[in-house]
Design an enzyme around this catalytic site. Structure first.
Site, PDB file in Angstrom:
ATOM      1  N   CYS A 142      -0.690   3.178  19.170  1.00 17.10           N
ATOM      2  CA  CYS A 142      -1.065   4.093  18.101  1.00 17.10           C
ATOM      3  C   CYS A 142      -1.092   3.387  16.745  1.00 17.10           C
ATOM      4  O   CYS A 142      -1.920   2.518  16.522  1.00 17.10           O
ATOM      5  CB  CYS A 142      -0.154   5.323  18.103  1.00 17.10           C
ATOM      6  SG  CYS A 142      -0.841   6.723  17.154  1.00 17.10           S
ATOM      7  N   HIS A 235      -1.036   7.959  23.252  1.00 15.86           N
ATOM      8  CA  HIS A 235       0.382   7.948  23.619  1.00 15.86           C
ATOM      9  C   HIS A 235       0.539   8.306  25.093  1.00 15.86           C
ATOM     10  O   HIS A 235       1.060   9.376  25.429  1.00 15.86           O
ATOM     11  CB  HIS A 235       1.156   8.948  22.762  1.00 15.86           C
ATOM     12  CG  HIS A 235       1.398   8.502  21.360  1.00 15.86           C
ATOM     13  ND1 HIS A 235       2.363   7.580  21.019  1.00 15.86           N
ATOM     14  CD2 HIS A 235       0.792   8.858  20.208  1.00 15.86           C
ATOM     15  CE1 HIS A 235       2.356   7.384  19.711  1.00 15.86           C
ATOM     16  NE2 HIS A 235       1.406   8.139  19.191  1.00 15.86           N
ATOM     17  N   GLU A 237       2.676   7.326  26.986  1.00  8.12           N
ATOM     18  CA  GLU A 237       4.102   7.395  27.310  1.00  8.12           C
ATOM     19  C   GLU A 237       4.716   8.759  27.021  1.00  8.12           C
ATOM     20  O   GLU A 237       5.858   9.029  27.420  1.00  8.12           O
ATOM     21  CB  GLU A 237       4.875   6.326  26.529  1.00  8.12           C
ATOM     22  CG  GLU A 237       5.186   6.655  25.074  1.00  8.12           C
ATOM     23  CD  GLU A 237       4.017   6.494  24.119  1.00  8.12           C
ATOM     24  OE1 GLU A 237       4.201   6.785  22.914  1.00  8.12           O
ATOM     25  OE2 GLU A 237       2.920   6.083  24.558  1.00  8.12           O
TER      26      GLU A 237
END
Length: 305
Positions: A142, A235, A237
């Site tokens: 990011c 993102h 994750e």
């Protein structure tokens, strides 16, 4: 994956309740294996949540991985107890003479500032330059992806009129790459950002390859140096409720925020999120660890250049 983590790290108890295999240093020391050394430079405000997200996502292969958390001296976390930082994090200066198989640099809520206005920008650039020669493969996430693309390749970032917020459909542009092994032709990734990089700027740089993108969210993944560097604008994750927490936090502060797109069932914040990104997220980081770290890193870690 047996993840080797610092004793008493809060994520250990959280993830054991999720039936994820982690081990502390005491148990790991009994295994006669050279673990992969992975450093995580955690720039996010809520450190423990981000630690848990990345440990969870790195836990899906049979490789033993030793996780170390990095911090930079010119940034003091206001949202994480100082005792936690002292116990589980090392300053970059303590790590700069070491070699690592992999590095993850997280995002940070700084997209509305020029890079040079960030108070730790100079030290962060030192980390980037150190990683270039001392880490086998680095993932920039990011804001860190935007920062590293700017630092290494002069790619600018642009402010968005409205926050890119939600879960968006993406397509693989280079399916032959090992990072996408096992992927479907389409996959989903959460995004939460106020700035973007433009495809035409990246395409001007011969060293960079755009390897996945979204019609709505734009450039997603960029690769450089045959996988020594990956830049991810989203993102993968994120845990299932992360966007929900961000949305409710901003609503409580009366900030201008839209409902995250393609996230809640029937687009209703009173209903549960529809989790559609986790399988590909696990595959993405498993492929990174296997094909770009484990398969390429020298057994003698000091040979990384």
């Amino acid at each position: 994956m047996p993840l080797k983590l610092p004793d008493r790290l809060p994520a250990i108890d959280i993830l054991k309740k999720e039936n994820i295999f982690v081990m502390d240093n005491t148990r790991a020391s009994g295994q006669d294996i050279r673990p992969l050394r992975i450093a995580i430079l955690n720039l996010m405000p809520i450190k423990i949540t981000t630690e848990t997200d990345f440990i969870r996502i790195l836990s899906n292969t049979p490789l033993q991985v030793e996780i170390e958390f990095m911090k930079i001296k010119s940034h003091t976390s206001k949202n994480t107890p100082i005792e936690h930082m002292m116990m589980f994090y090392k300053d970059f200066e303590q790590m700069r003479n070491e070699k690592y198989d992999g590095l993850i640099v997280t995002g940070a809520p700084l997209e509305q500032m020029d890079f040079e206005q960030v108070k730790y920008w100079d030290e962060l650039r030192e980390v980037f330059d150190w990683a270039y020669h001392n880490v086998q493969s680095t993932c920039y996430i990011c804001w860190a992806a935007q920062a590293a693309l700017y630092h290494f390749y002069g790619v600018p970032k642009y402010p968005l009129d409205k926050k890119m917020f939600g879960v968006f459909r993406h397509k693989v542009l280079m399916p032959e790459l090992p990072i996408f092994r096992g992927f479907d032709s389409e996959f989903y990734v959460p995004h939460s950002r106020h700035a973007e990089v433009h495809k035409e700027d990246i395409e001007k740089v011969p060293e960079l390859q755009i390897i996945s993108e979204s019609e709505e969210a734009g450039v997603h993944a960029v690769m450089a140096r045959d996988g020594r560097e990956f830049f991810f604008t989203g993102h993968s994750e994120y845990a299932p409720l992360t966007l929900d927490g961000e949305y409710k936090r901003d609503m409580a502060k009366h900030l201008p925020i839209d409902i995250p797109k393609n996230y809640y069932e029937d687009n209703d914040p009173e209903k549960n999120p529809v989790v559609r990104w986790r399988a590909h997220a696990n595959l993405l980081f498993t492929n990174w660890l296997n094909y770009y770290v484990y398969q390429t890193t020298p057994f003698d870690i000091n040979q990384i250049v």
